[in-house]
Design a protein around this motif. Structure first.
Motif: not given
Length: 254
Positions: A242-251
């Motif tokens: 969940f953390l990785c997906v959230t960061i990648f979506n906003k990166k």
């Protein structure tokens, strides 16, 4: 389905690379080390074979997770292939999950092959079946996936070198905290107990996945504890994903 397509191509890409030579040489080294050690070990060569097998599986899967995971997304950005893929009807989440699942497939294959070799040696040398053996290899895979997601998390917010270094620090610290909490100094010091308790919540409890000694010394672990360990691993993996997906979506990928 889109994630599975990305996972398929990622798995095929790594399968065609030289990374799987790792499995061949480790299997060969496992055979040699087991034979040499069994010549100097009286009465328990089967335990030596299983000890080496579990150790080789754990170390190799961790190395694959750390060094391939650190460049899993960065390499796509540097090669500009990520922009071409995301220009198609596929979301960032589908792409990231697909890449992670593809690399998990390589981790699982590595563990499967080394596990088959070590168990073959173990039973050939007179080893007996234990219900903990499949859990030991399951925990190796869960630990490797957690480390993989940790290094991907750091690679999304730092560079590749720092991601590797930070992941190694997390790995060592998670085991160190478990060992330190059992010392007399910490048990008699309330301040250190509070500090370490915070660390146990922030860092993954990787020591929960180390059950090798229970197999070698024929100790018993209730199925409830084994199930809770697996549940903890899956839950922590879901949290990191969940953390990785959230960061990648906003990166910002520019």
């Amino acid at each position: 389905m889109k994630s599975l397509v990305v996972a398929k191509y990622t798995f095929s890409e790594f399968l065609q690379s030289k990374i799987l030579y790792n499995v061949f040489f480790l299997s060969l080294g496992l055979l040699v080390l087991t034979y040499v050690a069994s010549e100097f070990t009286y009465g328990v060569p089967n335990k030596v074979a299983l000890d080496f097998g579990l150790g080789a599986s754990s170390i190799s899967t961790l190395l694959i997770s750390v060094f391939l995971g650190a460049s899993l997304i960065v390499r796509e950005v540097e090669n500009r292939t990520l922009y071409m893929i995301l220009s198609r009807p596929i979301s960032r989440m589908d792409f990231l999950i697909g890449k992670i699942v593809g690399l998990i497939g390589i981790v699982f294959l590595n563990t499967l092959v080394l596990g088959a070799v070590s168990l073959s040696l173990y039973f050939m040398m007179g080893g007996s079946w234990s219900y903990l053996i499949p859990f030991a290899f399951l925990y190796i895979v869960l630990e490797a996936i957690i480390i993989l997601l940790v290094v991907i998390f750091f690679s999304l917010i730092t560079n590749t070198i720092l991601a590797v270094v930070n992941t190694i620090v997390v790995y060592i610290s998670s085991y160190a905290i478990y060992e330190v909490t059992n010392t007399t100094f910490v048990s008699n010091n309330i301040v250190f107990q509070k500090v370490l308790s915070v660390g146990t919540y922030l860092l993954p409890g990787l020591s929960n996945f180390n059950i090798k000694d229970y197999i070698l010394y024929e100790k018993v672990i209730p199925f409830t504890s084994l199930g809770l360990g697996a549940f903890y691993g899956v839950s922590y993996i879901a949290f990191l994903l969940f953390l990785c997906v959230t960061i990648f979506n906003k990166k910002n990928l520019d």
